[in-house]
Each structure stands twice: as structure tokens, then as C-alpha cells.
Design an enzyme around this catalytic site. Structure first.
Site, PDB file in Angstrom:
ATOM      1  N   VAL A   1     -12.554  32.847 -43.898  1.00 21.09           N
ATOM      2  CA  VAL A   1     -13.494  33.968 -43.795  1.00 21.09           C
ATOM      3  C   VAL A   1     -13.529  34.670 -45.155  1.00 21.09           C
ATOM      4  O   VAL A   1     -12.484  34.910 -45.762  1.00 21.09           O
ATOM      5  CB  VAL A   1     -13.082  34.940 -42.671  1.00 21.09           C
TER       6      VAL A   1
ATOM      7  N   HIS B   1      -7.920  36.800 -39.690  1.00 19.91           N
ATOM      8  CA  HIS B   1      -7.037  36.738 -38.519  1.00 19.91           C
ATOM      9  C   HIS B   1      -7.834  36.934 -37.226  1.00 19.91           C
ATOM     10  O   HIS B   1      -7.640  36.207 -36.259  1.00 19.91           O
ATOM     11  CB  HIS B   1      -5.972  37.852 -38.589  1.00 19.91           C
TER      12      HIS B   1
END
Ligand code: PAF
Length: 293
Positions: free
Chosen positions: A181, A42
Site C-alpha cells: 500500500v 496493516h
């Protein structure tokens, strides 16, 4: 700008008015929708928005209508204090955190319906999920009116469907996709990783490892998808923590059509344009991941 100055807003009129005033003055607005319990995936989206836009808004809303019966809506991890502290360090200016009744009043009766794309892959195992995602994302787009919205590639199907919704419904917002990620051992970051026990967490990288192995196998001459799939499923099912495999799909990454043969996917000497996407259950936790060749 002082990175700590975030404004927390819970009602639609206030966020709408604040953003409208900024836009009137020519500010470019970036938006990152989230369900909270933020991780580095995020923050990478928020940081990119902060870099590329004048003002960034982040939403935190656990959207009930994208969870099916028996799914993890009630247990979905929540930690608003921690989320606010993380966002305050990114340079984002607004956090929109509506209550459920603000987003869905008693008289809520309209939703977005995703056709075929919402019924394959994750949609096959989570009926109605993408209708719920698109409905809330469209509402958030209308409330915030951003110029650009940022989504992660880990949820490749979600990203694809949102891009299609924006195209089909003539929504004047640019969608930017951002890389997945990963933890050091390859596990894609996800708020749901929090559910994994110690032993499950140790075994969870099997998903990315299998996807990478499958991707490498596509370069072999004369190997079929059927064969790669069978080896991949064996790899997953041999892992003691893998309870089941929802799907392990080869898809055209520009259409999400299923690929039955690798023959058409050469660019020069190498394969290209292939999405390999999978969802598995490790214990009671559902994990998804993908690689694009
Ligand atoms: O990816 C998510 O976290 C959610 O599906 C989203 C886009 C915030 C909509 O609720």
C-alpha cells in the site's frame, strides 16, 4: 458483528484456548502479525483477513530478536491506544499483545535458522534478522494456530522466507501475500516513515521512482542489468537526502537467485519473473521497497 468488540489478550494460554474453541466449532481463523504503529498497509491485511475468514486475530509485538545491535528497537514507534482503536474499526476480533517475558522467558534457547535466503539482500546488512523474524512468526503461528496468515509484499524477502519456512517445516498454515500500500506520491507505507524529517519525507519517493524507472528500462532491447543498475544507483545517489544504498538487486522472483542477464526473462514479448528490490538510507532511516516484473 459489532466492529468495536475486540478482545485484548496478553497471555498465551488464553488466546490459545479461545482460538482452539472457535476452531473446534469450525471457524476459519485469519492472522495478521504486526509490530504495531499500524498504517493502511496493516489495515489492508486485516480487512482482507476479516473478509476471507470467520475470525481474525492481530498480534502486536515488537520482536527484540529481529533487531541487530545499534538498530532501532528502542526507538521503534509505539502507540498501542491508537493501534487498538484502528483494529476495532476493522472487524478483527482478537488483539494478542504479549509482554517480552511472555514470548522470551529467561530460559529461551531455541531459534529458527534461515540458511542462504537469510544472508542475501536485507540479510546481508542485518545479520540474524530473518532468524529473529522466523522464530517469532513460528512461535505466533503455534500460539494462534491460524488457518491463513497475511503478509505484505513490501517485505518481499520476509514473505518469501516465511513461505519457505512453512513449506520446509511442514506448517499447516496458508500464507497469503497482499499488495504494497502506497502514499499518493508512491512511497510504500511503513511504520519507519515516521522517522523521516519533512525534507526527507519529500525526497523518500525517489526509491519507488528509481525502481519503476529500472523496471521500465528492462523492456529496452539489448540493455544490460549492469547498465540499469549503474543508472539507478546514479539516480539514487544524486538525491540530496539519500545517504547510502544498501543494495539494488535484480532477483528471480521465484527463487531469489541473483539475475545477471535479462536474456532468460521473456514471456512472449515482455520480461517477467524479475524482482527488483532495494534498501536505502534516507538520513538515518532505512527504507526498503521492490517491484515485480
Ligand atoms: O513485518 C513485521 O512487522 C515483522 O517482521 C513481523 C512479521 C510482525 C515479525 O515480527
Amino acid at each position: 458483528m459489532d466492529k468495536k468488540q475486540i478482545k485484548i489478550i496478553k497471555d498465551i494460554e488464553t488466546i490459545h484456548a479461545e482460538i482452539a474453541a472457535l476452531k473446534k466449532n469450525g471457524a476459519k481463523i485469519g492472522f495478521v502479525p504486526t509490530m504495531g504503529f499500524l498504517h493502511k498497509g496493516h489495515t489492508s491485511l486485516i480487512e482482507r483477513s476479516v473478509k476471507e475468514c470467520d475470525v481474525t486475530a492481530v498480534s502486536i509485538f515488537i520482536n527484540p530478536i529481529q533487531f541487530g545491535r545499534g538498530e532501532d528497537f528502542d526507538s521503534y514507534p509505539r502507540n498501542t491506544q491508537r493501534d487498538k482503536s484502528i483494529i476495532s474499526k476493522t472487524g478483527a476480533r482478537y488483539v494478542f499483545m504479549p509482554e517480552q517475558k511472555t514470548m522470551y522467558g529467561d530460559d529461551f534457547k531455541t531459534s529458527v535458522s534461515v540458511k542462504k535466503l537469510g544472508k542475501i539482500m536485507c540479510g546481508r546488512h542485518r545479520p540474524g534478522h530473518f532468524d529473529g523474524v522466523c522464530t517469532v512468526v513460528l512461535k505466533l503461528f503455534n500460539i494462534i494456530s491460524p488457518d491463513i496468515a497475511y503478509f505484505g509484499r513490501k517485505d518481499f524477502q520476509q514473505l518469501f522466507i516465511i513461505k519457505k519456512m512453512v513449506e520446509d517445516l511442514n506448517i499447516n498454515i496458508k500464507i497469503k501475500d497482499c499488495p504494497t500500500v502506497r502514499e499518493e506520491d508512491g512511497l510504500a507505507m511503513s511504520s519507519r516513515n515516521r522517522y523521516l524529517s519533512e525534507i526527507e519525507r519529500k525526497n523518500a519517493p525517489i526509491l519507488f521512482k528509481t525502481l519503476q524507472t529500472a523496471a521500465a528500462m528492462t523492456e529496452r532491447k539489448n540493455i544490460s542489468i549492469k547498465r540499469i543498475k549503474s543508472i539507478s544507483l546514479k539516480m539514487l545517489n544524486c538525491n540530496p537526502c539519500v545517504k547510502s544504498v544498501d543494495y539494488f538487486d535484480f532477483r528471480n522472483c521465484e527463487t531469489l537467485d541473483e539475475i545477471k542477464s535479462l536474456g532468460n526473462y521473456f514471456k512472449g514479448d515482455a520480461r517477467s519473473g524479475i524482482l527488483i528490490a532495494a534498501a536505502i538510507r534516507i538520513g538515518s532511516t532505512r527504507l526498503i521497497d521492490n517491484v515485480v516484473i
